[in-house]
Design a protein around this motif. Sequence first.
Motif, PDB file in Angstrom:
ATOM      1  N   ARG A 173     -15.214  13.852  -3.192  1.00  0.00           N
ATOM      2  CA  ARG A 173     -14.180  14.897  -3.213  1.00  0.00           C
ATOM      3  C   ARG A 173     -13.158  14.577  -4.300  1.00  0.00           C
ATOM      4  NH1 ARG A 173     -15.080  14.225   2.385  1.00  0.00           N
ATOM      5  NH2 ARG A 173     -13.446  12.650   2.569  1.00  0.00           N
ATOM      6  N   ALA A 174     -12.561  15.635  -4.826  1.00  0.00           N
ATOM      7  CA  ALA A 174     -11.521  15.453  -5.836  1.00  0.00           C
ATOM      8  C   ALA A 174     -10.365  14.668  -5.232  1.00  0.00           C
ATOM      9  CB  ALA A 174     -11.042  16.810  -6.355  1.00  0.00           C
ATOM     10  N   GLN A 175      -9.634  13.908  -6.080  1.00  0.00           N
ATOM     11  CA  GLN A 175      -8.638  12.980  -5.570  1.00  0.00           C
ATOM     12  C   GLN A 175      -7.474  13.664  -4.849  1.00  0.00           C
ATOM     13  OE1 GLN A 175      -6.378  10.838  -8.528  1.00  0.00           O
ATOM     14  NE2 GLN A 175      -6.715  12.408 -10.079  1.00  0.00           N
ATOM     15  N   ASP A 176      -7.190  14.879  -5.139  1.00  0.00           N
ATOM     16  CA  ASP A 176      -6.063  15.561  -4.485  1.00  0.00           C
ATOM     17  C   ASP A 176      -6.514  16.555  -3.423  1.00  0.00           C
ATOM     18  OD1 ASP A 176      -4.150  14.230  -6.046  1.00  0.00           O
ATOM     19  OD2 ASP A 176      -4.478  15.648  -7.708  1.00  0.00           O
ATOM     20  N   ASP A 201       0.853  -1.197   0.000  1.00  0.00           N
ATOM     21  CA  ASP A 201       0.000   0.000   0.000  1.00  0.00           C
ATOM     22  C   ASP A 201       0.880   1.235   0.000  1.00  0.00           C
ATOM     23  OD1 ASP A 201      -1.831   2.021   0.351  1.00  0.00           O
ATOM     24  OD2 ASP A 201      -2.117   1.625   2.496  1.00  0.00           O
ATOM     25  N   PRO A 202       0.997   1.918  -1.141  1.00  0.00           N
ATOM     26  CA  PRO A 202       1.789   3.152  -1.194  1.00  0.00           C
ATOM     27  C   PRO A 202       0.982   4.392  -0.795  1.00  0.00           C
ATOM     28  CG  PRO A 202       1.031   2.592  -3.386  1.00  0.00           C
ATOM     29  CD  PRO A 202       0.512   1.519  -2.472  1.00  0.00           C
ATOM     30  N   GLY A 203      -0.282   4.189  -0.459  1.00  0.00           N
ATOM     31  CA  GLY A 203      -1.138   5.317  -0.111  1.00  0.00           C
ATOM     32  C   GLY A 203      -2.217   5.574  -1.141  1.00  0.00           C
ATOM     33  N   PHE A 204      -2.248   4.745  -2.191  1.00  0.00           N
ATOM     34  CA  PHE A 204      -3.277   4.914  -3.215  1.00  0.00           C
ATOM     35  C   PHE A 204      -3.401   3.617  -4.017  1.00  0.00           C
ATOM     36  CE2 PHE A 204       0.735   6.160  -5.119  1.00  0.00           C
ATOM     37  CZ  PHE A 204       0.725   5.509  -6.333  1.00  0.00           C
ATOM     38  N   PHE A 205      -4.466   3.562  -4.835  1.00  0.00           N
ATOM     39  CA  PHE A 205      -4.689   2.424  -5.733  1.00  0.00           C
ATOM     40  C   PHE A 205      -5.047   2.987  -7.100  1.00  0.00           C
ATOM     41  CE2 PHE A 205      -7.787  -0.324  -7.877  1.00  0.00           C
ATOM     42  CZ  PHE A 205      -7.068  -1.512  -7.964  1.00  0.00           C
ATOM     43  N   LYS A 206      -4.499   2.338  -8.153  1.00  0.00           N
ATOM     44  CA  LYS A 206      -4.815   2.751  -9.516  1.00  0.00           C
ATOM     45  C   LYS A 206      -5.240   1.541 -10.334  1.00  0.00           C
ATOM     46  CE  LYS A 206      -2.367   5.578 -11.880  1.00  0.00           C
ATOM     47  NZ  LYS A 206      -1.233   6.231 -12.584  1.00  0.00           N
ATOM     48  N   LEU A 207      -6.263   1.739 -11.150  1.00  0.00           N
ATOM     49  CA  LEU A 207      -6.632   0.711 -12.116  1.00  0.00           C
ATOM     50  C   LEU A 207      -5.546   0.626 -13.188  1.00  0.00           C
ATOM     51  CD1 LEU A 207     -10.410   1.631 -12.506  1.00  0.00           C
ATOM     52  CD2 LEU A 207      -9.500  -0.450 -11.454  1.00  0.00           C
ATOM     53  N   LYS A 208      -5.405  -0.523 -13.816  1.00  0.00           N
ATOM     54  CA  LYS A 208      -4.325  -0.736 -14.779  1.00  0.00           C
ATOM     55  C   LYS A 208      -4.343   0.290 -15.901  1.00  0.00           C
ATOM     56  CE  LYS A 208      -3.936  -5.699 -13.940  1.00  0.00           C
ATOM     57  NZ  LYS A 208      -4.043  -7.071 -14.534  1.00  0.00           N
ATOM     58  N   ASP A 209      -5.530   0.572 -16.396  1.00  0.00           N
ATOM     59  CA  ASP A 209      -5.623   1.494 -17.532  1.00  0.00           C
ATOM     60  C   ASP A 209      -6.148   2.865 -17.129  1.00  0.00           C
ATOM     61  OD1 ASP A 209      -4.788  -0.585 -19.181  1.00  0.00           O
ATOM     62  OD2 ASP A 209      -6.858  -1.301 -19.455  1.00  0.00           O
ATOM     63  N   GLY A 210      -6.172   3.131 -15.839  1.00  0.00           N
ATOM     64  CA  GLY A 210      -6.747   4.389 -15.378  1.00  0.00           C
ATOM     65  C   GLY A 210      -5.699   5.370 -14.892  1.00  0.00           C
ATOM     66  N   LYS A 211      -6.094   6.638 -14.845  1.00  0.00           N
ATOM     67  CA  LYS A 211      -5.200   7.681 -14.365  1.00  0.00           C
ATOM     68  C   LYS A 211      -5.537   8.118 -12.942  1.00  0.00           C
ATOM     69  CE  LYS A 211      -4.385   9.611 -18.986  1.00  0.00           C
ATOM     70  NZ  LYS A 211      -4.459  10.833 -19.839  1.00  0.00           N
ATOM     71  N   ARG A 212      -6.777   7.854 -12.538  1.00  0.00           N
ATOM     72  CA  ARG A 212      -7.214   8.323 -11.229  1.00  0.00           C
ATOM     73  C   ARG A 212      -6.569   7.506 -10.122  1.00  0.00           C
ATOM     74  NH1 ARG A 212     -13.355   8.622  -8.679  1.00  0.00           N
ATOM     75  NH2 ARG A 212     -12.656   9.163  -6.574  1.00  0.00           N
ATOM     76  N   LYS A 213      -6.163   8.231  -9.060  1.00  0.00           N
ATOM     77  CA  LYS A 213      -5.638   7.579  -7.867  1.00  0.00           C
ATOM     78  C   LYS A 213      -6.740   7.519  -6.806  1.00  0.00           C
ATOM     79  CE  LYS A 213      -0.763   8.912  -8.319  1.00  0.00           C
ATOM     80  NZ  LYS A 213       0.382   9.611  -7.665  1.00  0.00           N
ATOM     81  N   TYR A 214      -7.040   6.305  -6.354  1.00  0.00           N
ATOM     82  CA  TYR A 214      -8.003   6.120  -5.266  1.00  0.00           C
ATOM     83  C   TYR A 214      -7.214   6.124  -3.959  1.00  0.00           C
ATOM     84  CZ  TYR A 214     -11.207   4.780  -8.977  1.00  0.00           C
ATOM     85  OH  TYR A 214     -11.985   4.777 -10.119  1.00  0.00           O
TER      86      TYR A 214
END
Length: 654
Positions: A577-580, A353-366
């Motif tokens: 809320r926005a991701q950042d 866990d680096p503090g976020f999760f990303k889908l393989k083809d996605g740009k958004r950080k959860y």
Amino acid sequence: MVKRVSIKNHSAEANLFARRAFITFIGVLVMLLILINNVYDLEVNSYEKYQTRSNENRIKVLPVAPNRGLIYDRNGVLLAKNKPFYSLSIIPEQVKDINETLAKLSAIIEISDEQKADFIKNSKRTRRFKPIELISRLNDEEVAKISVNQHLFPGVLIDARLKRYYPFGDLTTHSLGYVGRINRKDLIKLDQEGKADDYKATKDIGKLGLEKFYEDTLHGTIGHQEVEVNNQGRILRTLSYTPPIPGTDISLTLDIELQMIAKRALAGKRGAVVAIDPRDGGVLAFYSNPSYDGNLFVHGISSKDYKALQNRNRPLINRVTKGTYPPASTIKPLLGLAGLDNHTVTTSSKLWDPGFFKLKDGKRKYRDHLKWGHGWVTLEEAVMRSCNTYFYDLSYRLGIDKISETMAKFGFGETTGIDIYEESSAILPSRGWKRARYNQPWYHGDTVNIGIGQGFWTVTPLQLAQSTSILVNKGQIFEPHFLAATHEPIFSEIESSDNIGTEATEDTAFLSIEKNIVPFEVNEKPPIKLNNDRNWDIILETMHKTVSKPSGTGYGAFRGTTYDAAGKSGTGEVVGRAQDTDYDATKISESNRDNAMFIAFAPFNAPEIVIAVAIENVAVGGGGSNAGPVARQIMDQYFATKKLNSRNNDTSTD
């Protein structure tokens, strides 16, 4: 000229007279026979018919309303009773001057112009010998003033009636509900159900909650009295009296002391608390805050009082069963169970866990709630520390179909079957649901949000408690319920003519032998089966460590308890809320602040109580620091009472 004199034919005239007399006699005889026949028909052939009509005009059967059954808590504390109240009425024919009487009464007690106008209007369409209500509800001071001056007011009388009364006011409204005056809608429904005759003497009916759900049990059976009346309808005497059978008393699983603790713990907050005994589904505590006093509706709530209840805090909403919230992290133990049972994860598998999760083809950080992440985490650590990243990944790998299928087994997306009608099914999202609701396909991002109990997913606090109860029972399902037992009276009739013509009471007409206590039959559903039963224990242990280990999110709330508890916290976003963007409660409106959630059970090895708490729009902190302490207070009270009762039993045995 010779005048001729006609000689009468006496024989012919005599014959004519005889014929006429005979014809007249025959006519009279025929008419007499017709009259006799009619008299015979009326007195003999149609006797019963006209006697019945005569009796219908002379004898009236008046319905007598039964007393409503009482409601008790699990310890015998009376929660709903029938309390006498007093009204002021006037018999017009016994009053010389109505206006003068009204003026004199106004000098003693307060009578509004509206009450006077209603009385005058009613007096014009009511027979003068019948009492007409002037004031529907008198307080004790007004009753005393009128009683002292009764000799000054002939024709003015005080009527005493029984009305429903809830001694604990707003503490029990969302569970008990209330009774109210029967309206046109109620009458139509009663007529459709074939129950209209049972309510001829009844003015009130259950409107909400248990009062409505158990209306048939609580109402009782109507009685009647036969009275003789004159041609004006005035009662001359009572001929017979059949007393009504009072409604059945009921005992609940509810504990009023736990209710008091729940109210105290939620003071100044909007939210709900529900506690269930997982061993049979009995509801121990059920409180929605803010609440309101059901007694306001019993006598007919004023427009001013009703308007006061329609405020932004929505006290009329039963948040336990109608309030819908994102389940947030409280759902992580069940998602972990789904991951184990579908072989998506194991107890030893780890995730970075680096503090976020990303889908393989996605740009958004959860984002995780820790910006720097949790490092390497196992399932146990992910539940204990509420690692979002772990469950983002788990939900993505499980897929929405498996998640929806598993969560439906635990009762999400449908009503629980609790014995009140006011319940929401909330939302368990799926591909089909989204297509039907929005006509859109399901996206991977939707699944990721579901992994932390956000997105489209909503639950009621009762659903959370029920799903937790199923979890601690390792798949065994009991429907949540309030009813513990009914107390049906058994009567023995006294055959005596002494009561005829008197104002009989239940005691003079029937002798109560005993109360037949009938326990509630628990409704058990088919259990949930896992591929590996060991998975139950693995997940329950993660919830145990969540409150027993210092790194657990529930540790602070349950530190130092005398009992061994387990639980899970959750913090639900009300708006996205926005991701950042960092969450700062001071910079957003109160209605958009996060909700605090918590589920708990104890003792860990043999659970007796399961609790779900939801608190809306908290200013600081999350589920562990806001909702957790509320669950702790309920459990403290439960086990303290149990310990005290155990000591008392030991003392009585000695």
